[in-house]
Design an enzyme around this catalytic site. Structure first.
Site, PDB file in Angstrom:
ATOM      1  N   ASP A   1       0.842  -1.197   0.000  1.00 24.59           N
ATOM      2  CA  ASP A   1       0.000   0.000   0.000  1.00 24.59           C
ATOM      3  C   ASP A   1       0.875   1.244   0.000  1.00 24.59           C
ATOM      4  O   ASP A   1       0.664   2.188  -0.757  1.00 24.59           O
ATOM      5  CB  ASP A   1      -0.884  -0.015   1.252  1.00 24.59           C
ATOM      6  CG  ASP A   1      -2.037   0.961   1.134  1.00 24.59           C
ATOM      7  OD1 ASP A   1      -2.591   1.344   2.173  1.00 24.59           O
ATOM      8  OD2 ASP A   1      -2.382   1.333   0.000  1.00 24.59           O
TER       9      ASP A   1
ATOM     10  N   ASP B   1      -9.251  -0.637   3.667  1.00 23.93           N
ATOM     11  CA  ASP B   1      -8.633  -0.297   4.932  1.00 23.93           C
ATOM     12  C   ASP B   1      -9.490  -0.778   6.094  1.00 23.93           C
ATOM     13  O   ASP B   1      -8.984  -1.362   7.054  1.00 23.93           O
ATOM     14  CB  ASP B   1      -8.426   1.218   5.015  1.00 23.93           C
ATOM     15  CG  ASP B   1      -7.525   1.719   3.900  1.00 23.93           C
ATOM     16  OD1 ASP B   1      -7.799   2.782   3.324  1.00 23.93           O
ATOM     17  OD2 ASP B   1      -6.528   1.031   3.616  1.00 23.93           O
TER      18      ASP B   1
END
Lengths: 101, 438
Positions: free
Chosen positions: B226, B356
């Site tokens: 990420d 997330d």
């Protein structure tokens, strides 16, 4: 989405769409319609479309009550008589509780 | 990824110039004062959004932990694995287990990277229909199939009889209203609630089907990915964000949770535009679509703002999962037919991708499922993730560009988990054993 920012015609259109879609076995949608447009229909200063929105909200509430009545009746009957119905009861059941009541 | 649409705000420093009046007319210190105020407002703005994101993240975690604790299905090892993690972890030696988990994590990450690249390519070449269809299928899978399984397990746990008719009505209503709220128009709170539920379902699927060491490894590797994908100039997520910004398109509403809070700037300086300060309802979460069902479904995740993209291509029976990368990626919204006014308001918000949410909940859920310290460890992980989220939002307020939301939180979460489980818990146990209170 925020209802405040919509022009009145769009609010009416949205309310109507929710009302009509609720006829597809969707009492939850009618509930959402009622809750969402409740303030719009009853507690806001009058505007042209408000009358129709009120009508839709009332009809949705009616439909919702009907569905609640039907479902409650069915669930009560099912839970009470399930064991007695034997095979048919098992066939209708999705989950069958274990153990002896 | 975490993103904020603060472009209108950042232009405030040159407010006076926008009125067409020459800036030279203004004394320099007034401009400076305005910039200072702007910065202060920036930080306050950031603080409000931190709090607005706390609630949904906490709710998601609470749902996951509550389910893990009560419904044993999600912690049982049925021997089933995802098609993405073919190597078993119940091997004879520790070395073999480590190797298997590394291989599993590698496969998973590769899948995610591929999915992300596919999504970026699709977006770049304007294949919007494909992306939308993909998202649609994913959320369909999630809302109907996974919730069906969830409901079945909950009924089994509480030993309740349920008939097919009522069940069909429940699932049908839940699914259809969910699809409407997420992909079309619906009350904001309800949309956010659905996004939270979807994220929780996805996290539960992950917790069930990923073996232990693989799960922790995947969390760590995904955070690194990420970080790279969002911050590196060539990162796919960054390309996605930049392309979206170039085209001035919003991100897919279905994949990101946004805390749109319209903000009123009440400045003494009348040059500043007045905005409405309506406390918007909780961030609109974008549903992450995780497709984990037997059918290959992709779960798009928005990263940008936070929409998790779920990419699921599962052939496994329960095939869950998806590419979180995608969820992390900002999904550029397709040009929507919404009036510009809406966009303006929604511009002022922090957006968090559903991916997330999923990974945060997965970490806390795994901690509550498998830790020896149980509640201690769970709480420690929860606090760690929230602290990480705070820091990330602070950085967001400072840098004002898309940031990865996973790395800091997951890093803290992992550190806290292993530290609490291996250091704090034995200490607490010993103290309790000897009835020694400190």
């Amino acid at each position: 989405m925020n209802l405040e920012r919509l022009p009145n015609e769009e609010k009416l259109s949205l309310c109507r769409k929710y009302y009509l879609a609720g006829f597809a076995f969707l009492p939850f949608l009618w509930l959402v319609n009622v809750v969402w447009f409740f303030r719009e229909a009853f507690f806001k200063p009058t505007y042209t479309e408000q009358l129709q929105i009120k009508a839709y909200v009332k009809r949705s509430a009616l439909g919702l009550l009907l569905w609640v009545a039907v479902l409650t009746t069915w669930i009560t009957i099912f839970q009470h008589f399930r064991a007695e119905w034997g095979e048919v009861g098992d066939y209708l059941s999705f989950t069958i509780p274990l153990g002896i009541p | 990824a975490l993103r904020t649409n603060r472009r209108p705000m950042s232009g405030n420093g040159s407010g006076p110039e926008q009125n067409g009046q020459p800036p030279a007319a203004r004394p320099a210190r007034v401009v400076e004062a305005e910039e200072d105020e702007d910065e202060e407002l920036t930080l306050k703005y950031g603080a409000k959004h931190v709090i607005m994101l706390f609630v949904p993240v906490t709710l998601c975690m609470v749902v996951v932990v509550a389910t893990i604790k009560s419904v044993s299905f999600y912690t049982q090892n049925d021997g089933q694995r995802l098609i993405y993690t073919p190597f078993p972890e119940d091997t004879d030696t520790v070395g073999q287990r480590a190797l298997n988990s590394i291989l599993n994590a590698t496969i998973m990450i590769t899948v995610i990277i591929v999915m992300t690249l596919v999504l970026v390519l699709l977006y770049k070449y304007r294949c919007y229909k494909v992306i939308q269809g993909w998202l649609f299928l994913s959320s369909l899978l999630l809302l109907f199939f996974f919730s069906y399984i969830y409901l079945k397990e909950v009924f089994k746990t509480y030993n309740v009889a349920m008939d097919y008719f009522t069940l069909a009505i429940i699932i049908w209503n839940f699914g259809v209203v969910g699809m409407m709220c997420i992909h079309w128009k619906g009350p904001l709170r309800l949309q956010q609630a659905y996004l939270i539920m979807i994220s929780a379902l996805m996290a539960l699927v992950f917790i069930k089907y990923l073996p232990e060491w693989t799960a922790w490894l995947i969390l760590a590797v995904i955070s690194v990915y990420d970080l790279l994908a969002v911050l590196c100039p060539k990162g796919p997520l960054r390309i996605l964000v930049e392309t979206a910004q170039e085209r001035n398109e919003p991100i897919f509403p279905a994949l990101i949770y946004s805390s749109t809070m319209v903000w009123l700037v009440n400045m003494a300086d009348t040059d500043r535009p007045k905005r409405n300060s309506t406390e918007a309802t909780p961030p609109q979460q974008q549903a992450q679509e995780a497709s984990s069902s037997p059918a290959a479904t992709a779960v798009p995740q928005d990263d940008g703002g936070f929409s998790p993209n779920w990419v699921n291509q599962q052939q496994h029976q329960l095939g869950p999962i998806q590419s979180t990368e995608q969820t992390r990626r900002e999904v550029q919204e397709m040009p929507s037919a919404r009036p510009p006014v809406e966009d303006d308001d929604e511009e002022r918000g922090v957006k968090l991708g559903l991916g997330d949410f999923i990974f945060y909940s997965m970490l806390v859920g795994k901690a509550s499922a498998t830790a020896s310290g149980d509640w201690n460890t769970t709480l420690a992980c929860f606090v760690a993730i929230l602290i990480g989220l705070c820091l990330t939002l602070l950085l967001l307020a400072i840098f004002k560009k898309a940031l990865p939301a996973l790395p800091i939180s997951i890093f803290f979460g992992l550190v806290f988990y292993f530290a609490t489980d291996n250091l704090v818990q034995p200490f607490m146990d010993k103290l309790a054993l000897h009835q020694f209170y400190i």
